[in-house]
Design a protein around this motif. Sequence first.
Motif, PDB file in Angstrom:
ATOM      1  N   UNK A  72       0.930  -1.271   0.075  1.00  0.00           N
ATOM      2  CA  UNK A  72      -0.168  -0.029  -0.158  1.00  0.00           C
ATOM      3  C   UNK A  72       0.728   1.267   0.030  1.00  0.00           C
ATOM      4  N   UNK A  73       0.261   2.372  -0.610  1.00  0.00           N
ATOM      5  CA  UNK A  73       0.974   3.585  -0.591  1.00  0.00           C
ATOM      6  C   UNK A  73      -0.290   4.576  -0.175  1.00  0.00           C
ATOM      7  N   UNK A  74       0.107   5.077   0.929  1.00  0.00           N
ATOM      8  CA  UNK A  74      -1.090   5.951   1.519  1.00  0.00           C
ATOM      9  C   UNK A  74      -0.852   7.439   1.006  1.00  0.00           C
ATOM     10  N   UNK A  75      -1.950   7.963   0.182  1.00  0.00           N
ATOM     11  CA  UNK A  75      -2.037   9.293  -0.201  1.00  0.00           C
ATOM     12  C   UNK A  75      -2.804  10.232   0.593  1.00  0.00           C
ATOM     13  N   UNK A  76      -2.137  11.003   1.199  1.00  0.00           N
ATOM     14  CA  UNK A  76      -2.833  12.021   2.101  1.00  0.00           C
ATOM     15  C   UNK A  76      -2.648  13.347   1.410  1.00  0.00           C
ATOM     16  N   UNK A  77      -3.703  13.957   1.240  1.00  0.00           N
ATOM     17  CA  UNK A  77      -3.924  15.458   0.943  1.00  0.00           C
ATOM     18  C   UNK A  77      -4.105  16.231   1.884  1.00  0.00           C
ATOM     19  N   UNK A  78      -3.423  17.293   1.769  1.00  0.00           N
ATOM     20  CA  UNK A  78      -3.126  18.486   2.791  1.00  0.00           C
ATOM     21  C   UNK A  78      -2.985  19.956   2.353  1.00  0.00           C
ATOM     22  N   UNK A  79      -3.079  20.631   3.051  1.00  0.00           N
ATOM     23  CA  UNK A  79      -2.744  22.183   2.834  1.00  0.00           C
ATOM     24  C   UNK A  79      -1.461  22.504   2.617  1.00  0.00           C
ATOM     25  N   UNK A  80      -1.241  22.958   1.653  1.00  0.00           N
ATOM     26  CA  UNK A  80       0.190  23.368   1.065  1.00  0.00           C
ATOM     27  C   UNK A  80       1.159  23.799   2.189  1.00  0.00           C
ATOM     28  N   UNK A  81       0.828  24.420   3.479  1.00  0.00           N
ATOM     29  CA  UNK A  81       1.513  24.786   4.390  1.00  0.00           C
ATOM     30  C   UNK A  81       1.872  23.787   5.281  1.00  0.00           C
ATOM     31  N   UNK A  82       1.041  22.595   5.261  1.00  0.00           N
ATOM     32  CA  UNK A  82       1.459  21.563   6.381  1.00  0.00           C
ATOM     33  C   UNK A  82       2.799  20.814   5.989  1.00  0.00           C
ATOM     34  N   UNK A  83       3.744  20.889   6.790  1.00  0.00           N
ATOM     35  CA  UNK A  83       5.136  20.191   6.804  1.00  0.00           C
ATOM     36  C   UNK A  83       5.149  19.100   7.937  1.00  0.00           C
ATOM     37  N   UNK A  84       6.040  18.148   7.416  1.00  0.00           N
ATOM     38  CA  UNK A  84       6.341  17.127   8.633  1.00  0.00           C
ATOM     39  C   UNK A  84       5.155  16.029   8.926  1.00  0.00           C
ATOM     40  N   UNK A  85       4.149  16.186   8.055  1.00  0.00           N
ATOM     41  CA  UNK A  85       3.153  15.064   8.250  1.00  0.00           C
ATOM     42  C   UNK A  85       3.861  13.711   7.939  1.00  0.00           C
ATOM     43  N   UNK A  86       3.716  12.649   9.065  1.00  0.00           N
ATOM     44  CA  UNK A  86       4.397  11.370   8.702  1.00  0.00           C
ATOM     45  C   UNK A  86       3.321  10.480   9.167  1.00  0.00           C
TER      46      UNK A  86
END
Length: 531
Positions: free
Chosen positions: A502-516
């Motif tokens: 599996x590859x998890x694809x997480x959508x997020x705001x452009x300013x979000x950093x270090x989401x692991x």
Amino acid sequence: MKKSFVAAAVAAIMSVSVAAPVFAETPPNMLVIANRIDDIKTLDPGESFEFAGSDVSRNVYEKLVNFDPLDLDAGYQPELAESWEISEDGKTITFTIAEGHVFSSGNPVTAKDAEFSLRRAVLLDKTPSFILTQFGLSADNVEETIKATDDRTLVLTLDKPYALSFVLNCLTSTIGGIVDMASAMDNEVDGDMGNDWLRTNTVGSGPYKVVEWKPNESVLMDLNPNFHGDKPAMERVIVQHIQESATQRLQLERGDIDVARNLSPEDVAGLADVEGVKVVDELRGRLMYFSANQKKEMLADPKVIEALKFATDYAGMSDSFLKGQYTVHQAFLPRTFLGALEETPYSYDLDAAKAALAESGFPDCGPIKISVRDAQERMDIAQSLQNTWGQLGCDVELIVGTGAQTLDRYRAREHDIYLGAWGPDYPDPNTNAGTFAINPDNSDEAGATGLLAWRNAWAIPEMTETTLAAVVENDTEKRKQMYLDLQREHQKTSPFGIMFQQIEQNGMGASVENFVAGGATTEVSYWVITK
């Protein structure tokens, strides 16, 4: 009626999006996540064994050892234990507890809390307890095998000299979370060691504490004011249960949420040109595979299995309906695990498949029933197999059922082909080797439903011995090579057709950093996120 903390916080966010005609923003010190969290049954680390519950636990409870979210490849690191020593016979590990860690209750973390937490996990005997009891720890011996000799020293005594990496990897799992003994026992009911209270309350030394959990709706976490580490940028974390991918995408586009964790490939593609958002891919530990019941005469023929493996369109599936969310992988250890094998010896080759089938005892191929759960991605895979295996002359029928129905059939060894997924229970190679490559007793009476090799009636005494030897090998490089060799043999001889990771694809705001999200070895880490 007074509004809950979560309801009030979410209402505040929604009011921002209503007032603003363009892309809105959540507060700069608040992280708002859309995720499917209806699987959370408990917040007690001694009982929790579901994906979303483990996400919460990682951010609330510290462990003796843990993973650095910004350097997962480095493996386990000291956390509550600043150091450890192993005895000459390899059976005793002595941990020295670090000073300065404090529970959200205000009580300092001591070795007595670690003793209590690990003992209670064994004594509660909930679903994940096997992660500890596999080391010979039991309700009868925990007072001797898990012992705090003073406030800073914890001694763990095992029944045999396991590989140190095996033991420490297991202690990074959710069940290794250390709870405040005083708070748990203050809320004990009928000898449950605080289990009922800890199902809905948290008291850890991690960066966050749970303020409110509303089942099937939301979880609200605030900072643990006593956290010993650097203060996280996200002072409040709200996880909302949003089932539909389209709704998650819409809220992300509007700026109502910071992260969307359950986007379909179509919605991921739809975000490609949306300003202010991004999609971050992360390889996870979940595998998709098919397996053949060796009780079925035709499917017990190695050449038939070889033919089915060559008649599977791995690339075609991963490049179409699975695009971006599963990558081709053909070994039982997920990539990034110690000893993971990345070789993919099978590709869609109908000539090779026909040649293998011609060499088998069933050159015409008989009827095959594929047991599959009624879930979109699995149905798509099953239909692809039905098509390509059909080109071999196999009459393939799909037996569709609920998750419970297909699992019941699988555990009863009543299937022909089972199509399903498997995720690691703890971040050590034995978590998968110990089910794909172990079957000490192949009899029906053994009832070893937790072993995938047993479920498929695959008798493997020699491979079982090799797998058991790997868990006591303390030379890490030798242990790694053992798993590589084991997987190569497994690819050639097993009735398992492992297809994808599996590859998890997480959508997020452009300013979000270090989401692991946690990679293949652990869970999401909110405390390192900035925006």
